[in-house]
Design an enzyme around this catalytic site. Structure first.
Site, PDB file in Angstrom:
ATOM      1  CG  ASP A   1      -0.240   0.032   2.544  1.00 11.21           C
ATOM      2  OD1 ASP A   1      -0.862   0.497   3.539  1.00 11.21           O
ATOM      3  OD2 ASP A   1       0.943  -0.372   2.611  1.00 11.21           O
TER       4      ASP A   1
ATOM      5  CG  ASP B   1       4.034   0.123   1.579  1.00 19.00           C
ATOM      6  OD1 ASP B   1       3.825   1.033   2.398  1.00 19.00           O
ATOM      7  OD2 ASP B   1       3.482  -0.979   1.631  1.00 19.00           O
TER       8      ASP B   1
ATOM      9  CG  ASN C   1       0.392   3.406   4.228  1.00 15.65           C
ATOM     10  OD1 ASN C   1       0.239   3.353   5.443  1.00 15.65           O
ATOM     11  ND2 ASN C   1       1.363   2.756   3.602  1.00 15.65           N
TER      12      ASN C   1
ATOM     13  CB  THR D   1       4.618  -4.247   2.913  1.00 15.80           C
ATOM     14  OG1 THR D   1       4.180  -3.685   1.664  1.00 15.80           O
ATOM     15  CG2 THR D   1       5.788  -5.178   2.688  1.00 15.80           C
TER      16      THR D   1
ATOM     17  CG  PHE E   1      -1.882   1.271   9.573  1.00 18.09           C
ATOM     18  CD1 PHE E   1      -1.730   0.772   8.283  1.00 18.09           C
ATOM     19  CD2 PHE E   1      -2.870   2.217   9.818  1.00 18.09           C
ATOM     20  CE1 PHE E   1      -2.542   1.235   7.254  1.00 18.09           C
ATOM     21  CE2 PHE E   1      -3.685   2.675   8.792  1.00 18.09           C
ATOM     22  CZ  PHE E   1      -3.525   2.187   7.508  1.00 18.09           C
ATOM     23  CG  ASN E   2       0.251  -3.055   7.389  1.00 20.29           C
ATOM     24  OD1 ASN E   2      -0.248  -2.073   6.831  1.00 20.29           O
ATOM     25  ND2 ASN E   2       1.523  -3.380   7.259  1.00 20.29           N
TER      26      ASN E   2
ATOM     27  CG  HIS F   1       7.186   0.228   9.790  1.00 21.73           C
ATOM     28  ND1 HIS F   1       7.270  -0.032  11.135  1.00 21.73           N
ATOM     29  CD2 HIS F   1       6.846   1.534   9.670  1.00 21.73           C
ATOM     30  CE1 HIS F   1       6.982   1.071  11.811  1.00 21.73           C
ATOM     31  NE2 HIS F   1       6.724   2.024  10.962  1.00 21.73           N
ATOM     32  CG  ASP F   2       5.964  -1.685   4.511  1.00 23.75           C
ATOM     33  OD1 ASP F   2       5.329  -0.774   3.950  1.00 23.75           O
ATOM     34  OD2 ASP F   2       5.533  -2.319   5.485  1.00 23.75           O
TER      35      ASP F   2
END
Ligand code: RIB
Ligand code: CA
Length: 317
Positions: free
Chosen positions: A11, A16, A40, A125, A166-167, A240-241
């Protein structure tokens, strides 16, 4: 060296975008498709952003599909407060030089899995809506999945609520379906991604790598860092991703422990929490390998080396 067959569900989203660039630049993988989902920002934006990044990278031959525009249930949640109105603010990115394929992303995921003669590494992700819908459509196709590496969840604190990452928070029901599917699932959660801080010095290093690509990435991270400076004041921004893609392509960058993981869907304060049984107190069998450590130096080397490969040679015809 045998290439890893990779499917990416994303996303974009700033982290990402870096993860996607790292995968596009990696000589050891073949990207079967990039699928996009609401997260996102709206799926129209995540799909366009993925194609912008791929246009920047000079990789317009990989099929990109749009997927779910909302979670399986519950209200849609986005993160424009973090990623900006378009979901990828901070750099002058090119307009997409190619169109998305007409397929609905879960259908493309299933088709790519069924069409692969090699085992596939699937990296997600984003909220897991597309993955869950693909599983519901054709669970058997997922026998070709050698590893499912997700950026999501946390054994510890959340980021979008005190309890939830979040995800998973954006689609807890989808996360529950994916975690319950019996897949070889590697959960790269906030416990390790919050250690993956790219400092101002790292961003300056990235700015000098890969020509236009490094300059664009640095601009994106300068923007993305704003949220983290306001909320966390960690002196940098967590990618993160990129942790999930790095582990997928360089197994061992992240260390894992097998755990039984459940997703809370009803709690007033805890909806979207991944409840990780670190010490086996439930007696339930592990359904995920949960990330407990990350080699930060190796991660940063992976990212810097990826950016340093740009501009990429023309793709084989
Ligand atoms: O919690 C971090 C995750 O949420 C990352 O995937 C980021 O891109 C956002 O989607
Ligand atoms: Ca993401």
């Amino acid at each position: 060296m045998k290439k890893i067959s990779l499917l990416l569900d994303m996303d974009p989203g700033h982290d990402d975008a870096v993860a996607l660039l790292a995968a596009l630049a990696h000589p050891g993988c073949r990207i079967l498709a990039v699928t996009t989902v609401a997260g996102n920002t709206a799926v129209e934006n995540t799909c366009a952003n993925a194609r912008r990044i791929m246009t920047l990278a000079g990789r317009t031959g990989v099929p990109v599909a749009a997927g779910a525009s909302r979670p399986l249930s519950g209200r849609p949640v986005t993160a424009e407060n973090v990623h900006g109105r378009t979901g990828l603010e901070g750099a002058n990115l090119p307009e997409p030089a190619f169109a998305a394929v007409p397929d609905f992303a879960p259908e493309l995921i299933v088709r790519r899995l069924r069409g692969s003669s090699q085992p596939v590494t699937l990296v997600a992700t984003a909220p897991l809506t597309n993955i869950a819908l693909a599983l519901l459509r054709d669970r058997e196709a997922f026998h070709r999945v050698e590893r499912l590496v997700i950026m999501g969840g946390a054994a510890g604190e959340g980021n979008v609520t005190p309890a939830a990452e979040f995800n998973v928070y954006a689609d807890p029901e989808a996360a529950g379906i994916v975690l319950g599917a019996g897949l070889p699932l590697f959960m790269v959660g906030l416990d390790v991604t919050h250690q993956a801080i790219m400092t101002g010095k790292d961003i300056e290093t990235m700015r000098g790598l890969g020509g236009d690509v490094g300059a664009a990435v640095a601009g994106l991270l300068d923007f993305y860092r704003g949220h983290y400076d306001r909320v966390y004041a960690w002196g940098g921004v967590p990618l993160h991703d990129a942790c999930a893609v790095a582990e997928a392509l360089c197994p061992g960058i992240v260390t894992f422990s097998p755990m039984a993981v459940e997703v809370e869907t009803r709690g007033e304060f805890t909806r979207g929490r991944t409840v990780c049984d670190r010490w086996g107190v439930t007696g339930k069998p592990a359904n995920a390998a949960v990330a407990t450590g990350i080699r930060i130096g190796a991660l940063k080397k992976f990212i810097f080396e990826a950016l340093g490969r740009f501009p990429l040679p023309s793709p084989p015809r």
